[in-house]
Design a protein around this motif. Sequence first.
Motif: not given
Length: 371
Positions: A265, A269, A272-274, A287, A292, A311, A314
Amino acid sequence: MTAVESSISLPELAALADSSLDTIVSLQDPSGAYPASPTFSAYKGYSWFRDGAFIADGVSAWGGAESASRFHDWCSRILVSRRAQIERIVTAADAGTPVPDAEMLPTRFTFDGAEGADEWWDFQLDGYGTWLWAVVEHANRHVLPLEQWQEAVDLAVDYLVSSWRRPCFDWWEERAEEVHVSTLGCIAAGLAAAGPSLTGDRALAAKAAVQEIRALIRQDGLSEGHLSKWLGSSEVDASLLSVIRPLGVFPAEGSIGRATIAAIDAQLNVGGGVHRYAADTFFGGGQWPLLSCFLGLALLAAGDRDRAIEQLRWAASTATPAHELPEQVDDHLLAPHMRQEWLDRWGTVATPLLWSHGMFLRLASELGVKA
Ligand code: BGC
């Protein structure tokens, strides 16, 4: 959260889940294979065990039992048709003379079950573990007899028990020289899920392998209390979230689960975009909506429902006007200078990516956003 995300209502999220199921089912090949992405140059015509297992799991969770069963039938047929190859691999490993990587099972197949003529980073073990986990989850969820897939389950167990220690390419088809912790997690989850259906020596061997994998992860696969990208690394990778949820190898509320969610996180992250991992350069290192959703699943399991919904929102915000979810988006790039090189090489980012839709379904289902 941006204004766009917060404005996506629960009924809109449910509608996107319904259309995700339609997208996946309408693109499923008559053979049962789920294409990774129907039009993307490098993936066209192929189905991956990794992508497909998670897609089938999302489809199964959102009520598409028949489609998921057809995917599992396809995987089963492939494994059974390769019995001789698997037996050769197992015999060689038992004799202490393991076969070379090129003779191991590939990570992806053409829809008719062949390896295809294109070069690929093929030796990856995770998909076979994830498939075992997904087929057992599916059978349990819909109260279906696992016996219909048991022959393939036994073969996948033998394959993984014989070979789980081998270094191989990771989820991102990189770093073949390492033993990746998310790959180990996928294998442990699959062997543990298959356990109750196994008998005799196979059952004992699978149980022992799960214990050894868990011990090895605890010994060499942790850094500052969180799961690490590969044995001996101190980095994180967002694929590690899967080992917490949905694969359940380590609980979200346990110390490893908590530390892993917190590290990913904090480091990967952005709003919200991972991202996949800090040094990612693929298409500029954007991302990934599917990641997410994995973060959402982990947060939900850790008790943070509000953030889990964020999440999902997003991920929904990345949908195209035609309701298609891409592999990645470029709003926040880790390596912007690398984007053009990939666009020139492979064309526009894979859209739709069926795995993104599959993960959207799994998180939407777990959040109960059904219309
Ligand atoms: C990703 C893999 C994925 C494949 C097909 C690759 O770019 O790294 O994780 O299985 O695409 O979607």
